[in-house]
Design an enzyme around this catalytic site. Structure first.
Site, PDB file in Angstrom:
ATOM      1  N   ASN A 123       0.865  -1.178   0.000  1.00  0.00           N
ATOM      2  CA  ASN A 123       0.000   0.000   0.000  1.00  0.00           C
ATOM      3  C   ASN A 123       0.903   1.229   0.000  1.00  0.00           C
ATOM      4  O   ASN A 123       1.511   1.557   1.010  1.00  0.00           O
ATOM      5  CB  ASN A 123      -0.893  -0.017   1.259  1.00  0.00           C
ATOM      6  CG  ASN A 123      -1.708   1.260   1.383  1.00  0.00           C
ATOM      7  OD1 ASN A 123      -1.854   2.003   0.413  1.00  0.00           O
ATOM      8  ND2 ASN A 123      -2.232   1.514   2.572  1.00  0.00           N
ATOM      9  N   TRP A 124       0.951   1.885  -1.146  1.00  0.00           N
ATOM     10  CA  TRP A 124       1.874   3.022  -1.265  1.00  0.00           C
ATOM     11  C   TRP A 124       1.287   4.333  -0.761  1.00  0.00           C
ATOM     12  O   TRP A 124       1.961   5.367  -0.799  1.00  0.00           O
ATOM     13  CB  TRP A 124       2.343   3.163  -2.725  1.00  0.00           C
ATOM     14  CG  TRP A 124       3.300   2.091  -3.125  1.00  0.00           C
ATOM     15  CD1 TRP A 124       3.980   1.245  -2.298  1.00  0.00           C
ATOM     16  CD2 TRP A 124       3.694   1.749  -4.460  1.00  0.00           C
ATOM     17  NE1 TRP A 124       4.776   0.401  -3.033  1.00  0.00           N
ATOM     18  CE2 TRP A 124       4.612   0.685  -4.362  1.00  0.00           C
ATOM     19  CE3 TRP A 124       3.366   2.223  -5.722  1.00  0.00           C
ATOM     20  CZ2 TRP A 124       5.203   0.106  -5.478  1.00  0.00           C
ATOM     21  CZ3 TRP A 124       3.940   1.659  -6.842  1.00  0.00           C
ATOM     22  CH2 TRP A 124       4.860   0.599  -6.718  1.00  0.00           C
ATOM     23  N   HIS A 178      -9.506   1.233   4.643  1.00  0.00           N
ATOM     24  CA  HIS A 178      -8.238   1.383   5.358  1.00  0.00           C
ATOM     25  C   HIS A 178      -8.458   2.308   6.562  1.00  0.00           C
ATOM     26  O   HIS A 178      -9.254   3.249   6.493  1.00  0.00           O
ATOM     27  CB  HIS A 178      -7.173   1.955   4.418  1.00  0.00           C
ATOM     28  CG  HIS A 178      -5.803   1.897   4.998  1.00  0.00           C
ATOM     29  ND1 HIS A 178      -5.341   2.838   5.891  1.00  0.00           N
ATOM     30  CD2 HIS A 178      -4.800   1.003   4.841  1.00  0.00           C
ATOM     31  CE1 HIS A 178      -4.108   2.525   6.251  1.00  0.00           C
ATOM     32  NE2 HIS A 178      -3.754   1.421   5.630  1.00  0.00           N
ATOM     33  N   GLU A 238      -6.829   4.672   7.683  1.00  0.00           N
ATOM     34  CA  GLU A 238      -6.616   6.101   7.394  1.00  0.00           C
ATOM     35  C   GLU A 238      -7.845   6.689   6.712  1.00  0.00           C
ATOM     36  O   GLU A 238      -8.202   7.851   6.926  1.00  0.00           O
ATOM     37  CB  GLU A 238      -5.351   6.274   6.534  1.00  0.00           C
ATOM     38  CG  GLU A 238      -4.100   6.041   7.368  1.00  0.00           C
ATOM     39  CD  GLU A 238      -2.888   5.555   6.602  1.00  0.00           C
ATOM     40  OE1 GLU A 238      -2.873   5.625   5.357  1.00  0.00           O
ATOM     41  OE2 GLU A 238      -1.943   5.075   7.263  1.00  0.00           O
ATOM     42  N   GLU A 260      -5.708  -5.149  10.426  1.00  0.00           N
ATOM     43  CA  GLU A 260      -4.693  -4.127  10.673  1.00  0.00           C
ATOM     44  C   GLU A 260      -5.012  -3.407  11.984  1.00  0.00           C
ATOM     45  O   GLU A 260      -5.827  -2.473  11.993  1.00  0.00           O
ATOM     46  CB  GLU A 260      -4.687  -3.104   9.530  1.00  0.00           C
ATOM     47  CG  GLU A 260      -4.349  -3.698   8.183  1.00  0.00           C
ATOM     48  CD  GLU A 260      -3.738  -2.648   7.270  1.00  0.00           C
ATOM     49  OE1 GLU A 260      -2.609  -2.873   6.823  1.00  0.00           O
ATOM     50  OE2 GLU A 260      -4.361  -1.612   7.030  1.00  0.00           O
ATOM     51  N   GLY A 302       2.119   2.151  10.704  1.00  0.00           N
ATOM     52  CA  GLY A 302       3.060   3.258  10.562  1.00  0.00           C
ATOM     53  C   GLY A 302       3.726   3.661  11.868  1.00  0.00           C
ATOM     54  O   GLY A 302       4.345   4.722  11.952  1.00  0.00           O
ATOM     55  N   SER A 343       3.117  -2.281  10.367  1.00  0.00           N
ATOM     56  CA  SER A 343       4.576  -2.285  10.563  1.00  0.00           C
ATOM     57  C   SER A 343       5.221  -3.612  10.190  1.00  0.00           C
ATOM     58  O   SER A 343       6.148  -4.076  10.865  1.00  0.00           O
ATOM     59  CB  SER A 343       4.920  -1.889  12.004  1.00  0.00           C
ATOM     60  OG  SER A 343       4.460  -0.583  12.269  1.00  0.00           O
ATOM     61  N   GLY A 345       2.761  -1.180   4.294  1.00  0.00           N
ATOM     62  CA  GLY A 345       2.836   0.237   3.963  1.00  0.00           C
ATOM     63  C   GLY A 345       4.272   0.677   3.784  1.00  0.00           C
ATOM     64  O   GLY A 345       4.884   0.449   2.736  1.00  0.00           O
ATOM     65  N   GLY A 346       4.833   1.282   4.826  1.00  0.00           N
ATOM     66  CA  GLY A 346       6.159   1.898   4.730  1.00  0.00           C
ATOM     67  C   GLY A 346       7.237   1.022   4.106  1.00  0.00           C
ATOM     68  O   GLY A 346       7.995   1.476   3.247  1.00  0.00           O
TER      69      GLY A 346
HETATM   70  C1  PEP Z   1      -0.856   0.068   5.830  1.00  0.00           C
HETATM   71  O1  PEP Z   1      -0.785   1.184   5.340  1.00  0.00           O
HETATM   72  O2  PEP Z   1      -1.819  -0.659   5.550  1.00  0.00           O
HETATM   73  C2  PEP Z   1       0.182  -0.348   6.751  1.00  0.00           C
HETATM   74  C3  PEP Z   1       0.069  -1.515   7.352  1.00  0.00           C
HETATM   75  O3  PEP Z   1       1.247   0.516   6.933  1.00  0.00           O
HETATM   76  P1  PEP Z   1       2.656   0.178   7.673  1.00  0.00           P
HETATM   77  O4  PEP Z   1       3.146  -1.124   7.098  1.00  0.00           O
HETATM   78  O5  PEP Z   1       3.526   1.329   7.343  1.00  0.00           O
HETATM   79  O6  PEP Z   1       2.353   0.045   9.130  1.00  0.00           O
END
Ligand code: PEP
Length: 255
Positions: free
Chosen positions: A9-10, A95, A97, A167, A173, A213, A234-235
């Protein structure tokens, strides 16, 4: 047997150029990986270019969101059909966010889910509790509500074909990921609810992936858990070597 599913997931990172450069390199790195379903979710602006760059490869493309209407006066929104035409085969829905910053609810998740299925996009529906909810011991009831309302009215065979991303919001993040025990408990609970509400076949076939993460150094342990079928990253998916490492280690752990 569920094939491991690993998605990037960018978020609001990468220009069209940066996204295409990534995919051109990444597809070469994973060309021999046949035992993982690999997906990248670029910003809307790059969906088409990334789909072109990934053409005839084992890398699929997802939108990060969609609107439930087919078309209309919804400034800034993109429909399921538009994503599909641009080359996406998957779409992330709900998501945290989107829920936290854009006011999405289980009801809007449900409308988006129905629209995605209608356009033959594979939904990746995100659920998970906040830190407050976990500290109040509400994790499992929150997951129940998100599953019941978010997946309301969806047929068992459609559940079987979709992806649920667990999640925990406090792990996204933050560098803080769920322990194997916490992830294992949540995933097992989600699968047992799917079994109860949608039947054994749907529960066995639906992919339940973990997000929060995920990094090259923790993917192996997470994806070795019985009910963890891969990851939403994500990251650590923004760097081509790091995401390649996650795919490689996630594969080894899961098979
Ligand atoms: C995400 O954006 O779905 C996510 C899990 O981000 P991160 O891996 O950065 O925690």
């Amino acid at each position: 047997m569920r094939t491991p599913f690993i998605a990037a997931n960018w978020k609001m990172y990468k220009t069209v150029h940066e996204a295409v450069v990534f995919v051109k390199e990444f597809r070469k790195l994973v060309q021999d990986v046949s035992d993982v379903e690999i997906v990248v979710a670029p910003p809307f602006t790059a969906v088409h270019a990334v789909a072109e760059a990934a053409r005839s490869s084992n890398v699929g493309v997802a939108g990060q969101d969609l609107h439930w209407e087919r078309e209309g006066a919804f400034t800034g929104a993109v429909s399921a059909g538009m994503l599909k035409e641009a080359g996406a085969e998957y779409v992330i829905i709900g998501h945290s966010e989107r829920r936290r910053l854009f006011g999405e609810t289980d009801a809007t998740v449900n409308r988006k889910l129905v629209a995605a299925i209608g356009a033959q996009l594979t939904p990746i529906v995100c659920i998970g509790e906040t830190l407050d909810e976990r500290e109040r011991n509400e994790t499992l009831p929150v997951l129940d509500r998100q599953i019941k309302q978010g997946l309301d009215g969806v047929h068992a065979d459609q559940i079987a074909a979709m992806v649920i991303a667990y999640e925990p919001v406090w792990a996204i993040g933050t560098g803080r990921n769920a322990t194997p025990a916490q992830a294992g408990e949540a995933h097992a609970h989600i699968r047992s609810r799917l079994r109860q509400w949608f039947g054994g076949d749907a529960a066995e076939q639906c992919h339940i992936i973990y997000g929060g993460s995920v990094k090259p150094d923790n993917i192996r342990e997470l994806s070795s858990l019985a009910d963890v079928d891969g990851a939403l990253v994500g990251g650590a998916s923004l760097d081509v070597r790091s995401f390649h490492e996650i795919v490689t280690r996630g594969r080894r752990a899961a098979v």
